[in-house]
Design a protein around this motif. Structure first.
Motif, PDB file in Angstrom:
ATOM      1  N   PRO A   1      62.201   8.971 -18.951  1.00 18.38           N
ATOM      2  CA  PRO A   1      62.944   9.894 -18.070  1.00 18.38           C
ATOM      3  C   PRO A   1      62.048  10.505 -16.996  1.00 18.38           C
ATOM      4  N   GLY A   2      62.643  10.774 -15.840  1.00 23.75           N
ATOM      5  CA  GLY A   2      61.869  11.250 -14.702  1.00 23.75           C
ATOM      6  C   GLY A   2      61.161  12.558 -14.956  1.00 23.75           C
ATOM      7  N   VAL A   3      61.798  13.475 -15.687  1.00 21.09           N
ATOM      8  CA  VAL A   3      61.176  14.767 -15.963  1.00 21.09           C
ATOM      9  C   VAL A   3      59.952  14.598 -16.863  1.00 21.09           C
ATOM     10  N   ILE A   4      60.087  13.746 -17.884  1.00 24.86           N
ATOM     11  CA  ILE A   4      58.955  13.510 -18.789  1.00 24.86           C
ATOM     12  C   ILE A   4      57.812  12.823 -18.049  1.00 24.86           C
ATOM     13  N   ALA A   5      58.138  11.871 -17.191  1.00 27.98           N
ATOM     14  CA  ALA A   5      57.097  11.195 -16.412  1.00 27.98           C
ATOM     15  C   ALA A   5      56.378  12.175 -15.494  1.00 27.98           C
ATOM     16  N   ALA A   6      57.123  13.076 -14.867  1.00 29.04           N
ATOM     17  CA  ALA A   6      56.487  14.063 -13.989  1.00 29.04           C
ATOM     18  C   ALA A   6      55.594  15.010 -14.785  1.00 29.04           C
ATOM     19  N   LEU A   7      56.013  15.402 -15.976  1.00 26.49           N
ATOM     20  CA  LEU A   7      55.169  16.267 -16.819  1.00 26.49           C
ATOM     21  C   LEU A   7      53.892  15.552 -17.246  1.00 26.49           C
ATOM     22  N   LEU A   8      54.014  14.298 -17.651  1.00 24.22           N
ATOM     23  CA  LEU A   8      52.833  13.545 -18.078  1.00 24.22           C
ATOM     24  C   LEU A   8      51.819  13.427 -16.943  1.00 24.22           C
ATOM     25  N   TRP A   9      52.283  13.035 -15.775  1.00 21.74           N
ATOM     26  CA  TRP A   9      51.366  12.897 -14.657  1.00 21.74           C
ATOM     27  C   TRP A   9      50.886  14.254 -14.159  1.00 21.74           C
ATOM     28  N   GLY A  10      51.735  15.271 -14.268  1.00 19.19           N
ATOM     29  CA  GLY A  10      51.316  16.606 -13.850  1.00 19.19           C
ATOM     30  C   GLY A  10      50.117  17.113 -14.631  1.00 19.19           C
ATOM     31  N   PHE A  11      50.111  16.887 -15.935  1.00 21.76           N
ATOM     32  CA  PHE A  11      48.963  17.322 -16.736  1.00 21.76           C
ATOM     33  C   PHE A  11      47.736  16.457 -16.473  1.00 21.76           C
ATOM     34  N   LEU A  12      47.955  15.212 -16.058  1.00 21.37           N
ATOM     35  CA  LEU A  12      46.813  14.399 -15.665  1.00 21.37           C
ATOM     36  C   LEU A  12      46.236  14.835 -14.323  1.00 21.37           C
ATOM     37  N   TYR A  13      47.040  15.516 -13.517  1.00 15.49           N
ATOM     38  CA  TYR A  13      46.566  16.016 -12.234  1.00 15.49           C
ATOM     39  C   TYR A  13      45.885  17.375 -12.346  1.00 15.49           C
ATOM     40  N   LEU A  14      46.169  18.145 -13.405  1.00 18.76           N
ATOM     41  CA  LEU A  14      45.599  19.491 -13.529  1.00 18.76           C
ATOM     42  C   LEU A  14      44.097  19.422 -13.770  1.00 18.76           C
ATOM     43  N   PRO A  15      43.309  20.206 -13.057  1.00 17.55           N
ATOM     44  CA  PRO A  15      41.848  20.114 -13.202  1.00 17.55           C
ATOM     45  C   PRO A  15      41.344  20.468 -14.596  1.00 17.55           C
ATOM     46  N   ASP A  16      41.984  21.402 -15.279  1.00 16.06           N
ATOM     47  CA  ASP A  16      41.465  21.878 -16.557  1.00 16.06           C
ATOM     48  C   ASP A  16      41.739  20.926 -17.712  1.00 16.06           C
TER      49      ASP A  16
ATOM     50  N   SER B   1      42.797  17.384 -17.171  1.00 13.29           N
ATOM     51  CA  SER B   1      42.790  15.966 -16.796  1.00 13.29           C
ATOM     52  C   SER B   1      41.503  15.288 -17.246  1.00 13.29           C
ATOM     53  N   PRO B   2      41.578  14.222 -18.036  1.00 10.90           N
ATOM     54  CA  PRO B   2      40.348  13.514 -18.433  1.00 10.90           C
ATOM     55  C   PRO B   2      39.694  12.800 -17.255  1.00 10.90           C
ATOM     56  N   PHE B   3      40.482  12.394 -16.271  1.00  4.75           N
ATOM     57  CA  PHE B   3      39.913  11.697 -15.119  1.00  4.75           C
ATOM     58  C   PHE B   3      39.059  12.640 -14.272  1.00  4.75           C
ATOM     59  N   LEU B   4      39.519  13.870 -14.093  1.00  5.53           N
ATOM     60  CA  LEU B   4      38.731  14.820 -13.317  1.00  5.53           C
ATOM     61  C   LEU B   4      37.478  15.252 -14.070  1.00  5.53           C
ATOM     62  N   HIS B   5      37.570  15.348 -15.403  1.00  3.30           N
ATOM     63  CA  HIS B   5      36.358  15.642 -16.196  1.00  3.30           C
ATOM     64  C   HIS B   5      35.353  14.498 -16.090  1.00  3.30           C
ATOM     65  N   LEU B   6      35.852  13.267 -16.010  1.00  6.34           N
ATOM     66  CA  LEU B   6      34.956  12.127 -15.857  1.00  6.34           C
ATOM     67  C   LEU B   6      34.253  12.175 -14.505  1.00  6.34           C
ATOM     68  N   LEU B   7      34.968  12.594 -13.456  1.00  3.50           N
ATOM     69  CA  LEU B   7      34.332  12.732 -12.144  1.00  3.50           C
ATOM     70  C   LEU B   7      33.253  13.805 -12.167  1.00  3.50           C
ATOM     71  N   ASP B   8      33.503  14.900 -12.906  1.00 11.26           N
ATOM     72  CA  ASP B   8      32.478  15.944 -13.039  1.00 11.26           C
ATOM     73  C   ASP B   8      31.247  15.410 -13.750  1.00 11.26           C
ATOM     74  N   ALA B   9      31.476  14.605 -14.779  1.00 11.90           N
ATOM     75  CA  ALA B   9      30.340  14.066 -15.529  1.00 11.90           C
ATOM     76  C   ALA B   9      29.510  13.104 -14.684  1.00 11.90           C
ATOM     77  N   LEU B  10      30.178  12.417 -13.771  1.00  9.42           N
ATOM     78  CA  LEU B  10      29.463  11.486 -12.896  1.00  9.42           C
ATOM     79  C   LEU B  10      28.882  12.166 -11.670  1.00  9.42           C
ATOM     80  N   GLY B  11      29.132  13.464 -11.531  1.00 11.42           N
ATOM     81  CA  GLY B  11      28.617  14.188 -10.389  1.00 11.42           C
ATOM     82  C   GLY B  11      29.370  13.939  -9.100  1.00 11.42           C
ATOM     83  N   LEU B  12      30.600  13.462  -9.201  1.00  9.82           N
ATOM     84  CA  LEU B  12      31.403  13.170  -8.020  1.00  9.82           C
ATOM     85  C   LEU B  12      32.303  14.360  -7.703  1.00  9.82           C
ATOM     86  N   PRO B  13      32.699  14.526  -6.456  1.00 12.86           N
ATOM     87  CA  PRO B  13      33.564  15.659  -6.107  1.00 12.86           C
ATOM     88  C   PRO B  13      34.939  15.522  -6.760  1.00 12.86           C
TER      89      PRO B  13
END
Length: 327
Positions: free
Chosen positions: A147-162, A164-176
């Motif tokens: 469902p569209g609402v569930i998909a938006a929630l899933l991606w929304g939490f992946l976008y949140l800086p606190d 999101s595992p992807f943003l933590h990975l960028l921090d670990a690599l020293g990338l902006p």
């Protein structure tokens, strides 16, 4: 009474025996009305849940609430005829116009990327060398079942800086760390949700059209020495053009009616205003501002714009197809 016509039953090895042929005038009325009886439930549901709400919305759009005095007491509020006042206000509303521009920019990203990926996946699945075709088809289509609402929630939490595992990975690599919920990247973030969820449906439509192509055409092209790329560009894509046009129209209509993604992501960020899309503007006017008449006028304007755009594109597509067939 009309006398029934006599016929002769033809049979091998037996005497001919007369039998009665039914006359068209003797057909029961119930048999003639049977198709209409089958259509009646669908017609009733269409009238109650589609035609009647549309008619009521149009009726509301030509009225407004008139307040007398302080608006207190019985009869202080009355519904009166407003004419085109609500439509004039909708067409001159800067928030509505800005929301329409935002949706056009959003659609300029979503529609070409989504249809391009759908066509690419369909062509890859239609080749003979592909393996695990059933699994790949299911994996591509599966996000559409979310469902569209569930998909938006899933991606929304992946976008949140606190979180999101992807943003933590960028921090670990020293990338902006990019802010995916604000500014120009917000369009890409919401477009990503739409592309992720809608590519599978469009791929199935195009893939079904590819599987219905005559095998003789594909074999003749191979005998002529055409490569898979040449077959795809010169044979498959032109022959599935009607399916591409259909998916294009579906994508345009879905883009103009975008609501789930911005409405779901709005509590997670301050970068999404309450009037980000036209439907959010309609929702805010109706349920937050309490002005159901202005919301109805805006909804009618949006529906007419969607119809006009779809009709124009369809007519241009049919004209181009007719010109191509006449060559």
């Amino acid at each position: 009474m009309t006398r029934p016509r006599q016929g002769v039953r033809r049979s091998y090895g037996a005497e001919a025996a007369p039998y009665d042929l039914p006359s068209p005038t003797t057909t029961p009325k119930r048999a003639r009305s049977a198709p209409y009886l089958f259509l009646l439930p669908a017609a009733v549901l269409f009238a109650l849940f589609f035609a009647l709400p549309i008619g009521y919305a149009v009726w509301l759009s030509f009225h407004k609430v008139e307040i007398k005095g302080l608006g207190l007491g019985k009869g202080a509020r009355s519904e009166v005829w407003a004419g085109l006042e609500n439509y004039t206000a909708a067409l001159t509303d800067s928030e509505f116009l800005h929301s329409a521009l935002r949706v056009l920019g959003y659609g300029a990203i979503v529609v070409p990327v989504m249809l391009g990926l759908a066509l690419l996946f369909a062509l890859l699945l239609d080749t003979e060398r592909v393996r695990a075709r059933s699994f790949a088809r299911l994996a591509i289509f599966l996000p559409y079942a979310v469902p569209g609402v569930i998909a938006a929630l899933l991606w929304g939490f992946l976008y949140l800086p606190d979180v999101s595992p992807f943003l933590h990975l960028l921090d670990a690599l020293g990338l902006p760390r990019p802010d995916l919920m604000d500014g120009g990247l917000l369009y890409l973030s919401m477009a990503n949700i739409a592309v992720w969820g809608g590519t599978g449906f469009n791929m199935i439509v195009i893939y079904t059209a590819l599987r219905s192509l005559p095998a003789e055409v594909h074999e003749a092209a191979k005998l002529d020495g055409c490569s898979e790329l040449q077959i795809a560009l010169r044979i498959k894509i032109p022959m599935v053009a009607p399916s591409l046009v259909l998916t294009f129209f579906f994508s345009i209509i879905a883009t103009l009616q975008v609501f789930n993604e911005p409405m779901t992501l709005k509590p997670l960020t301050n970068g999404i205003p309450s009037t980000w899309s036209p439907l959010m503007k309609v929702y805010g006017d109706a349920f937050t501002g309490g002005n159901i008449h202005a919301a109805s006028a805006t909804a009618v304007v949006l529906a007419l714009a969607t119809f006009a755009l779809s009709f124009t594109l369809l007519r241009a597509s049919n004209r181009r197809t007719a010109q191509g067939a006449g060559r």
